[in-house]
Design a protein around this motif. Structure first.
Motif, PDB file in Angstrom:
ATOM      1  N   CYS A  71     -22.942 -34.719 -21.374  1.00 24.92           N
ATOM      2  CA  CYS A  71     -23.577 -35.036 -22.645  1.00 24.92           C
ATOM      3  C   CYS A  71     -25.122 -35.592 -22.687  1.00 24.92           C
ATOM      4  CB  CYS A  71     -22.849 -35.485 -23.698  1.00 24.92           C
ATOM      5  SG  CYS A  71     -23.681 -35.762 -25.284  1.00 24.92           S
ATOM      6  N   VAL A 128     -27.614 -32.000 -29.622  1.00 19.46           N
ATOM      7  CA  VAL A 128     -26.048 -32.218 -29.089  1.00 19.46           C
ATOM      8  C   VAL A 128     -25.403 -30.999 -29.514  1.00 19.46           C
ATOM      9  CG1 VAL A 128     -24.078 -33.800 -28.765  1.00 19.46           C
ATOM     10  CG2 VAL A 128     -26.505 -34.451 -28.389  1.00 19.46           C
ATOM     11  N   THR A 132     -24.252 -29.602 -26.092  1.00 15.96           N
ATOM     12  CA  THR A 132     -22.846 -29.906 -25.672  1.00 15.96           C
ATOM     13  C   THR A 132     -21.564 -29.314 -26.761  1.00 15.96           C
ATOM     14  OG1 THR A 132     -23.762 -32.130 -25.075  1.00 15.96           O
ATOM     15  CG2 THR A 132     -21.578 -32.018 -25.291  1.00 15.96           C
ATOM     16  N   VAL A 171     -18.910 -37.541 -27.016  1.00 19.56           N
ATOM     17  CA  VAL A 171     -19.676 -37.346 -27.827  1.00 19.56           C
ATOM     18  C   VAL A 171     -20.039 -38.403 -29.048  1.00 19.56           C
ATOM     19  CG1 VAL A 171     -20.753 -35.474 -29.520  1.00 19.56           C
ATOM     20  CG2 VAL A 171     -19.603 -34.879 -27.463  1.00 19.56           C
ATOM     21  N   GLY A 229     -21.696 -37.207 -34.358  1.00 19.00           N
ATOM     22  CA  GLY A 229     -20.863 -37.039 -33.004  1.00 19.00           C
ATOM     23  C   GLY A 229     -19.438 -36.548 -33.249  1.00 19.00           C
TER      24      GLY A 229
END
Lengths: 281, 263
Positions: A71, A128, A132, A171, A229
């Motif tokens: 990540c 992200v 990710t 995450v 996240g």
């Protein structure tokens, strides 16, 4: 007429027959049922993940560490660039107005608050989600197609414990760290513009930022990033687990993970804005 | 004693019923082949039997214990007693071969790391694949992957092993090698085997018994030894499968269908 001729005649007749139109109420009903079914599955997934967090005994620490590393690696460069440029853009735009009133120094206040409270967490989350989150959907989608998830299930190993939980925790922990980093880069972007183009001394800019941006402002962004996240990891993993077993499955899962994540991030951000406003912070 | 008993099993995907009231049993140490044309429900039946698809109704028993009505803990215990070799091998691509085989052992046994490493080496030797512990699945050939997947399926010394098309995608020589390995495992460990396959060569060299599924009937249309089914002449569906599979394509009908396409 032979049997073959009959079958050809029947098939050509059926090919020419116009498609029967579905009544509107049937169409709507089917869609509502499909939506309800999909919502039920999503809730079941969130429930399974919640239960999984209580089964921490056989947590895969190495997978968790590898996911955090990936990540960081996949996001750090883009977060740096985008956050720095967002700081630059904000400084430029605000300077045009503020300089007219001789209030150029307040660029530091505006950039600092906007980056720390809004743009830092959101930009980091979007990056992200695109890197990710999409990666999670693609990886788990491939595992679904290659029957790797089936192999786990038939061994009595929960795919949620094994695949989703390490990713979720990775995450959730990396997002606040990346957000802090994005905040720093955004402020540096503003500082760069102010010191080079607006002739504001770097130290004055820095002191003004320190005076205006408090711990509460930073915390507001960090709390948001923590929830972002969770949303990104859950969406990426869920779309991957849902992946259909055909050739387009992984592509659809990946793009839908990114779109859903970004939509949830923006919705979540709006919700947080309302909550913070109600709380007076 | 029956290792597996399937009773009135009905499997469906949504509203579409694939299999209806299917019943059969598999004796201990028996090698049973499930065969049939594409889309007849072979893989669906296998998925129901290994717990990947919940059947609409019916019962599955392993060693006289109900699988479908078992508690979660009991189901985990039953799952431990069988291994599965998937068509795509389903080796976890992010793990080495050793880690793939070690995972079931780590989950279900209290062996130390050294003991697990020894067992992994033993399993790989049993399938004729020594020394590949540190390789990743992508570094193996198709035949080697099948063997590694079989080693993982055998990791917990299961009483039953399910195979989904074990020789698909392999050249004839490697496929026969795989057949020999399956036979050797069956003889050495007395494992009950349920194999979904189309390969006549595998069926005749391995099967003790065969069940033939049919998509239209949504169930079993013939059952018996491969020799018995191959000698069948009264039922054309059975005869076609064993002796004249190419005749399933009727040239006149095929070209007739093609003429309906508009380019």
């Amino acid at each position: 007429m032979t049997t073959n001729q009959t079958s050809i005649a029947v098939s050509s007749a059926s090919a020419k027959a116009p498609k029967e139109k579905k009544p509107l109420r049937l169409f709507l009903g089917e869609n509502v049922l499909q939506y309800l079914q999909s919502s039920k599955q999503t809730l079941a997934f969130i429930g399974s993940v919640t239960l999984s967090t209580f089964r921490f005994k056989k947590f895969r620490w190495m997978d968790w560490f590898v996911q955090m590393q990936q990540c960081w690696q996949s996001s750090i460069f883009i977060v740096s660039l985008i956050s720095f440029l967002v700081g630059v853009i904000l400084a430029f735009q605000s300077a045009i107005q503020l300089r007219q009133y001789g209030a150029g120094i307040f660029v530091a206040d505006l950039v600092g608050l906007a980056v720390v409270r809004e743009m830092g967490p959101m930009m980091a989350a979007i990056v992200v989600a695109g890197g990710t989150g999409a990666g999670f959907a693609a990886a788990l989608g491939n595992m679904r197609i290659n029957e790797e998830i089936d192999a786990l299930e038939t061994l009595g190993i929960s795919s949620i414990d094994f695949l989703v939980l390490p990713r979720l925790l990775a995450v959730t922990i990396m997002m606040p760290i990346l957000t802090l980093y994005a905040n720093l880069m955004g402020i540096l972007g503003g500082l760069f513009v102010s010191s080079t183009l607006l002739s504001i001394p770097a130290m004055a800019y820095w002191i003004e930022t320190q005076n205006r941006v408090g711990v509460t402002d930073v915390s507001i962004g960090i709390i948001k990033s923590f929830f972002f996240g969770i949303m990104i990891a859950l969406t990426g993993c869920w779309r991957g687990m849902q992946c259909s077993r055909d050739t387009t499955g992984v592509g659809v899962a990946t793009s839908s993970a990114v779109v859903t994540s970004i939509m949830l991030i923006v919705l979540g951000d709006a919700l947080f804005a309302v909550i913070y406003n109600a709380l007076g912070i | 004693m029956n290792a597996i008993e399937v009773e009135n099993l009905t499997c469906a995907y949504g509203d579409k019923t694939i299999l209806k009231d299917v019943s059969f049993s598999v004796k201990e140490r028996e090698i049973l082949f499930i065969i049939g044309g594409s889309g007849c429900g072979k893989s669906t039946l296998l998925r129901c039997m290994i717990g990947l698809l919940a059947p609409k109704s019916g019962e599955i028993r392993y060693f006289e214990k109900s699988f479908l009505n078992a508690s979660e803990e009991e189901q985990r215990h039953i799952l431990k007693s069988f291994g599965v070799l998937y068509q795509s091998n389903a080796l976890w691509s992010s793990m080495t071969i050793a880690e793939n085989i070690a995972l079931p052992l780590e989950q279900y046994t209290t062996h130390t790391k050294t003991e697990i490493a020894e067992k992994v080496a033993l399993k790989l030797e049993q399938v004729g694949l020594p020394g590949v512990q540190e390789l990743y699945p992508r570094e193996l050939s198709g035949g080697m992957k099948k063997r590694a997947a079989l080693a993982r399926a055998l990791a917990l010394d299961p009483k039953i092993v399910f195979f989904d098309e074990p020789t698909s995608g392999l050249d004839p020589v490697t496929a026969r090698g795989m057949d020999d390995l399956i036979l050797e495992v069956s003889k050495t460990f007395g494992t009950t085997m349920v194999i979904v396959s189309h390969e006549l060569a595998s069926i005749f060299s391995l099967a003790h018994r065969v069940i033939l599924l049919d998509g239209e009937v949504q169930g079993i249309i013939a059952e018996g030894s491969p020799e018995k089914l191959a000698a069948e002449r009264n039922d054309k569906r059975v005869a076609n499968f064993f002796t004249n599979r190419k005749s399933n394509i009727n040239p006149a009908s095929f070209w007739g269908q093609c003429s309906n396409f508009k380019f």
